[in-house]
Each structure stands twice: as C-alpha cells, then as structure tokens.
Scaffold this active site. Structure first.
Site, PDB file in Angstrom:
ATOM      1  N   ARG A   1      -1.434 -11.176  -4.603  1.00  0.00           N
ATOM      2  CA  ARG A   1      -1.312 -10.012  -3.717  1.00  0.00           C
ATOM      3  C   ARG A   1      -1.784  -8.740  -4.427  1.00  0.00           C
ATOM      4  O   ARG A   1      -2.454  -7.896  -3.840  1.00  0.00           O
ATOM      5  CB  ARG A   1       0.131  -9.866  -3.225  1.00  0.00           C
ATOM      6  CG  ARG A   1       0.285  -8.787  -2.171  1.00  0.00           C
ATOM      7  CD  ARG A   1       1.638  -8.817  -1.492  1.00  0.00           C
ATOM      8  NE  ARG A   1       2.718  -8.436  -2.383  1.00  0.00           N
ATOM      9  CZ  ARG A   1       4.014  -8.434  -2.041  1.00  0.00           C
ATOM     10  NH1 ARG A   1       4.374  -8.828  -0.838  1.00  0.00           N
ATOM     11  NH2 ARG A   1       4.934  -8.061  -2.892  1.00  0.00           N
TER      12      ARG A   1
ATOM     13  N   LYS B   1      -0.318  -3.163  -0.983  1.00  0.00           N
ATOM     14  CA  LYS B   1       0.946  -2.643  -1.529  1.00  0.00           C
ATOM     15  C   LYS B   1       0.575  -1.476  -2.431  1.00  0.00           C
ATOM     16  O   LYS B   1       0.399  -1.624  -3.640  1.00  0.00           O
ATOM     17  CB  LYS B   1       1.694  -3.755  -2.280  1.00  0.00           C
ATOM     18  CG  LYS B   1       3.155  -3.414  -2.540  1.00  0.00           C
ATOM     19  CD  LYS B   1       3.957  -4.642  -2.886  1.00  0.00           C
ATOM     20  CE  LYS B   1       5.327  -4.297  -3.447  1.00  0.00           C
ATOM     21  NZ  LYS B   1       6.211  -3.562  -2.552  1.00  0.00           N
TER      22      LYS B   1
ATOM     23  N   GLU C   1       8.623  -2.974  10.102  1.00  0.00           N
ATOM     24  CA  GLU C   1       9.415  -3.501   8.980  1.00  0.00           C
ATOM     25  C   GLU C   1      10.497  -2.482   8.644  1.00  0.00           C
ATOM     26  O   GLU C   1      10.578  -1.416   9.256  1.00  0.00           O
ATOM     27  CB  GLU C   1       8.521  -3.763   7.772  1.00  0.00           C
ATOM     28  CG  GLU C   1       7.804  -2.522   7.261  1.00  0.00           C
ATOM     29  CD  GLU C   1       6.852  -2.802   6.109  1.00  0.00           C
ATOM     30  OE1 GLU C   1       6.925  -3.877   5.494  1.00  0.00           O
ATOM     31  OE2 GLU C   1       6.039  -1.916   5.825  1.00  0.00           O
TER      32      GLU C   1
HETATM   33  N1  PMP Z   1       7.963  -4.202   3.098  1.00  0.00           N
HETATM   34  C1  PMP Z   1       7.854  -3.197   2.215  1.00  0.00           C
HETATM   35  C2  PMP Z   1       7.416  -1.858   2.686  1.00  0.00           C
HETATM   36  C3  PMP Z   1       8.155  -3.423   0.858  1.00  0.00           C
HETATM   37  O1  PMP Z   1       8.052  -2.420  -0.029  1.00  0.00           O
HETATM   38  C4  PMP Z   1       8.577  -4.696   0.449  1.00  0.00           C
HETATM   39  C5  PMP Z   1       8.870  -4.958  -1.000  1.00  0.00           C
HETATM   40  N2  PMP Z   1      10.021  -4.292  -1.448  1.00  0.00           N
HETATM   41  C6  PMP Z   1       8.711  -5.708   1.412  1.00  0.00           C
HETATM   42  C7  PMP Z   1       8.368  -5.427   2.725  1.00  0.00           C
HETATM   43  C8  PMP Z   1       9.165  -7.077   1.044  1.00  0.00           C
HETATM   44  O2  PMP Z   1       8.157  -7.756   0.319  1.00  0.00           O
HETATM   45  P1  PMP Z   1       8.501  -8.772  -0.844  1.00  0.00           P
HETATM   46  O3  PMP Z   1       9.308  -9.855  -0.227  1.00  0.00           O
HETATM   47  O4  PMP Z   1       7.166  -9.257  -1.325  1.00  0.00           O
HETATM   48  O5  PMP Z   1       9.270  -8.028  -1.869  1.00  0.00           O
END
Ligand code: PMP
Length: 287
Positions: free
Chosen positions: A52, A151, A184
C-alpha cells in the site's frame, strides 16, 4: 534507554531524529505513510502495508529510495532496537527538502522515517461496552480530488471531523461523502450488520482500503458470513442490527450509539464480538 528512530538509513536517538523545516512533508503534507501493528514481535500484514505504501507513493510520483525488502528489513531492525513485542510502527516517506514553492520535483531526496513504539489503544472498557460516535458535518474529501486509496500525510479533512467528535465528547465520527453516502470514520473503516449480512462501503465512496478491513472481510467469509460492499446512508447506520469499526490501532470495535440512536440494545452484537475474537486470534497467529 531512549527510543531509537530509523531516519534515512540510520538508527538515531529520539532527540536527534529531526527533519528540515524545508521538508515538503512539513510544508505541504506532501508524503505518504503507514501505521502497522507488531503482535508477538511479528510485523502484522507486513507485505500488505508495504504494497500500500509503494502504491500510495507511485500515485503521487514519490520515489522511495529503498526496495520493498530493504524497507521490511529496516522496520524489523527498528522493532528489535526498541524491544517492541506488542506495539505500533509509523512508517513515513516525505517528499524531502525542497524550496518554499510547491514544486515537488525540486525536492532533493525523499526522506524515510520509521518510529516503533508502544500503542495507545482505546481503553479496554470501550471494547466491552462499545463506543458512542457521531456523524460529522465535515464532508469527506471528494474521491476525484484525492483518491482515498492514497494514505497521504495530509489528514486535515479527517482532523476537522475528529474535532467535531471531541467537541461532542466522543472519540470518533462518521464521515459522509459529497453524495451523502458513508465514507469512513476519521481513522477507521465502517461496517454494519443487518439481518445477518455484513455491509461495508466500497472504497470508491471515499474510504481508505483498510488492511484490517480486508482481514476482517476474509475472517467473516471463513465464518460463512455474507459480506457485501455497498453504499450506505445515515439511515442504514441508524437502523442497523450491529455496527463496528476496523483499523490498525482500533482493531475491531463495536459501536452502540450514533447521533443518539442506540444500536444492538446498547452493547456490541454477536457478529461484532465473534469477529473481534477471530481477529485477535489471527493477529496472534492462533488461526
Ligand atoms: N481510514 C483511515 C482514514 C485511516 O487513517 C485508517 C488507518 N488508521 C483506516 C481507515 C484503517 O486502515 P487500516 O486497517 O489499514 O489501519
């Protein structure tokens, strides 16, 4: 012994881990990152996180000056140097030192930072009792403006929603996209359960493709639970049977109240609890 930070190829003391004020990571939030868990001295879903990170970097034309293997080794080195058995890694790649202008191609070299430390989870009580959250008024970034799969180090959109949560004395807020569909939470992905089926918004709605999300979908399918990716509305959240969030730091956490609407009689539901337990076992290599 103090914390050792991996900074551009060297492990340095925390107090010496400094970056330039001309780094575009600071000036413009220009960079990408990962948050990764360490469980029982093992880096959780290492390959998925590195993949990622490289994809985020590629999408913003940022060159990472290490191979994926070298980066994995650097993370292991940092975890060992700090004796982290159960903890958290913050892996950042900033655009590097440039001029005061926006031009990223004038930056000399991207800068890699690895921090391995303990993690501040939500209090244990919150996992047992479930969490209250709110709907944020701050609209999630339009997915055509900033692809949600990236990200990036620019989290202002999420921070504005987080401030709304904190102003309302809760820890999380749901963000909706420009069309009003659920995107989200500020740092977690969203799941609901309705009539035995698990639903989660598609990435195109404006959510990061969470690695915990992916693992939880896999674990649910193993349990023969049907998982459907579909756009969700605020109404869907208000009338669901169960509600939970997933994320690297939060793992799987049940939601029992949103905007004053009680979910699953005010305690985490059975599918939420099952998936939380399965996730724990999976993370600790017991599955
Ligand atoms: N959405 C956002 C905006 C995030 O920053 C994160 C990570 N903290 C997630 C979803 C969850 O992703 P992951 O399971 O890869 O940590």
């Amino acid at each position: 012994m103090g914390l050792k930070i991996w900074l551009d190829g060297k492990l340095v003391d925390k107090d010496d881990a400094k970056v330039s004020v001309f780094d575009h990571g600071l000036l413009y939030g220009d960079g990408v990152f990962e948050g990764i868990r360490v469980y029982d001295s093992r880096i959780f879903e290492n390959d998925a996180h590195i993949k990622r990170l490289f994809e985020s970097a590629r999408a913003i034309r940022l060159k990472i000056r290490l191979t994926q293997d070298e980066l994995a080794k650097a993370m292991e080195e940092t975890v060992k140097a700090n004796n982290i058995v159960n903890g958290y890694i913050r892996l950042l790649v900033t655009r590097g030192v440039g001029t005061l202008g926006l031009n990223p191609f004038l930056c000399e070299n991207s800068c890699i930072i690895i921090i391995a430390d303990k993690i501040q989870l939500y209090p244990e009580e919150l996992y047992e009792k479930g969490m209250k959250i709110i709907s944020a008024n701050t609209v999630r970034n339009h997915p055509l403006a900033i692809p949600p799969q990236i990200k990036s180090m620019n989290y202002l959109n999420n921070i504005l929603a987080k401030i709304e949560a904190l102003d309302n004395n809760v820890m999380e807020a749901i963000m909706y996209n420009h069309e009003g569909f659920v995107a989200e939470a500020t740092g977690d992905n969203v799941f609901i359960v309705k009539d035995g089926v698990v639903y989660t918004p598609p990435v195109e709605s404006g959510s990061l493709e969470g690695i915990t999300r992916k693992v939880v979908i896999k674990l649910a399918k193993e349990e023969k639970i049907c998982v459907v990716e579909k756009n969700l509305t605020k109404f869907d959240l208000y009338v669901c049977d169960e509600f939970f969030l997933t994320g690297t730091a939060a793992e799987v956490i049940g939601i029992v109240d949103i905007d004053g609407r009680t979910i699953s009689e005010g305690k985490p539901g059975p599918i939420t609890t099952k998936l939380r337990e399965k996730f724990f076992k999976y993370a600790h290599g017991k599955e």
